[in-house]
Design an enzyme around this catalytic site. Sequence first.
Site, PDB file in Angstrom:
ATOM      1  N   ARG A   1       0.844  -1.207   0.000  1.00 28.53           N
ATOM      2  CA  ARG A   1       0.000   0.000   0.000  1.00 28.53           C
ATOM      3  C   ARG A   1       0.875   1.251   0.000  1.00 28.53           C
ATOM      4  O   ARG A   1       0.517   2.294  -0.557  1.00 28.53           O
ATOM      5  CB  ARG A   1      -0.984  -0.009   1.189  1.00 28.53           C
ATOM      6  CG  ARG A   1      -1.784   1.285   1.300  1.00 28.53           C
ATOM      7  CD  ARG A   1      -3.123   1.153   2.031  1.00 28.53           C
ATOM      8  NE  ARG A   1      -3.069   0.353   3.246  1.00 28.53           N
ATOM      9  CZ  ARG A   1      -2.484   0.708   4.384  1.00 28.53           C
ATOM     10  NH1 ARG A   1      -1.878   1.872   4.485  1.00 28.53           N
ATOM     11  NH2 ARG A   1      -2.493  -0.106   5.421  1.00 28.53           N
TER      12      ARG A   1
ATOM     13  N   LYS B   1      -6.106   5.207 -20.214  1.00 29.74           N
ATOM     14  CA  LYS B   1      -6.399   5.561 -21.594  1.00 29.74           C
ATOM     15  C   LYS B   1      -5.155   5.345 -22.474  1.00 29.74           C
ATOM     16  O   LYS B   1      -4.716   4.224 -22.596  1.00 29.74           O
ATOM     17  CB  LYS B   1      -6.932   6.994 -21.652  1.00 29.74           C
ATOM     18  CG  LYS B   1      -7.998   7.280 -20.574  1.00 29.74           C
ATOM     19  CD  LYS B   1      -9.283   6.500 -20.746  1.00 29.74           C
ATOM     20  CE  LYS B   1     -10.197   6.552 -19.541  1.00 29.74           C
ATOM     21  NZ  LYS B   1     -10.552   7.884 -19.070  1.00 29.74           N
TER      22      LYS B   1
HETATM   23  C1  LIG Z   1     -10.956   8.446 -17.807  1.00 26.68           C
HETATM   24  C2  LIG Z   1     -10.617   9.831 -17.454  1.00 26.68           C
HETATM   25  C3  LIG Z   1     -10.410  10.206 -16.115  1.00 26.68           C
HETATM   26  C4  LIG Z   1     -10.606   9.252 -14.956  1.00 26.68           C
HETATM   27  O1  LIG Z   1      -9.724   8.192 -14.998  1.00 26.68           O
HETATM   28  P1  LIG Z   1     -10.058   6.706 -14.437  1.00 26.68           P
HETATM   29  O2  LIG Z   1      -8.782   5.979 -14.705  1.00 26.68           O
HETATM   30  O3  LIG Z   1     -11.235   6.193 -15.214  1.00 26.68           O
HETATM   31  O4  LIG Z   1     -10.370   6.875 -12.994  1.00 26.68           O
HETATM   32  C5  LIG Z   1     -10.046  11.519 -15.871  1.00 26.68           C
HETATM   33  N1  LIG Z   1      -9.914  12.416 -16.867  1.00 26.68           N
HETATM   34  C6  LIG Z   1     -10.112  12.091 -18.156  1.00 26.68           C
HETATM   35  C7  LIG Z   1      -9.950  13.127 -19.201  1.00 26.68           C
HETATM   36  C8  LIG Z   1     -10.477  10.793 -18.491  1.00 26.68           C
HETATM   37  O5  LIG Z   1     -10.689  10.478 -19.776  1.00 26.68           O
END
Ligand SMILES: *Cc1c(COP(=O)(O)O)cnc(C)c1O
Length: 379
Positions: A46, A195
């Site tokens: 953690r 992403k």
């Molecule tokens: C997906 C996304 C987030 C959040 O990220 P997670 O990994 O889904 O928690 C924040 N900002 C943008 C622009 C995103 O596309």
Amino acid sequence: MKFSTKAIRSGQEPEAEFGSVIPPIYQTSTYVQKSPGEYNGYDYTRAGNPNFTNLEKTLASLEEASFATVFSSGLGALTGLVSILVAGDKVVAVDDIYGGTYRLFTKIFNKFGINLELIDMQDLDKVEQSLSQKTKMVIIESPTNPLLKVIDIKKVTGLAKKYKVLSVVDNTFASPYFQNPIALGADIVWHSTTKYISGHSDAIGGVIITNDKKIKEQMDFARMALGLNPSPFDTWLTSKSLKTLAVRMDQHQKNAFAVANFFASHPKVKKVYYPGLSSHKNYEVAKTQMKGYSGIVTVDFNLSLNEVKKLISSFKIFLLAESLGGVESLVNHPGIMTHASIPKEEREKKGISDSLVRFSIGIEDTDDLLEDLKATLER
Ligand SMILES: *Cc1c(COP(=O)(O)O)cnc(C)c1O
């Protein structure tokens, strides 16, 4: 070293004992101590793990910064960041901020006395006015989701400096390959590594990147104290994916240009949003602060809601799914899917109409993607 070399080598030293070229997955919760309190960097996952450290080194170097802390998700990273604020602090953010960011502030952090103000960051007078009023943090997102507005990062972070406001840029849509906000004046870069950085739709993660040592210490503390750590396996997967970020982003961009140009001349299209097109209203800002325009294309169709629903459920290659930035092309209806939590009236005011569709363009063959769009629209 240049981008691709850093992506492959920074923080990714071969393992010492057997010479394994790829660092192993340290799938452990705890670590043996030599004597009480005497250990080699890690005591409990953690609080830290070699796979976290490896990925942090790579990500910091790709954003041309000194420090990074990886988290369980993009929103986990934001939770860690907001934990350095106190009740009464104000946060200013771009008006079409990512829906999850908006939800976290308005459903959770507001209960702890942290107030969010959304403003149109294209209006620099408005930005200055908001920043001068007890604001502690400004969150810029650029390009935004799903309308791909581009905010002038240099100008907004310059104003933040003037009023001693901590500036944060959500750099998820551009990736570190196409945009480096710290070089443009930001204090903090924030990514959902889920992403483009992971890029294969197989891991969830987030990161906070900075040159400020105190913030790095606060982020490591927040991760440990709040339990916001990722898993060793997810960080290992992300490190593996990051090695190909440059070649992936080049192909995402190549395909996105082809798709944007195809839609721009299609009779069933009202408007195409892609920051790389000279017709995009923020093209000039995009050109100066970005090295490329990434892989998201948003389209407003000349179709009814039912026709749009039918269209986006009928593609052969484009998968109907939320999220973005993976190698596979996805299509999403913001009004019904990713942005459903925003009331319809407010959504439409922002330009997120029922005929708006967001495409995350993958790295498949360009001709196959164009053929899928063309044939499905014809049908
Ligand atoms: C997906 C996304 C987030 C959040 O990220 P997670 O990994 O889904 O928690 C924040 N900002 C943008 C622009 C995103 O596309």
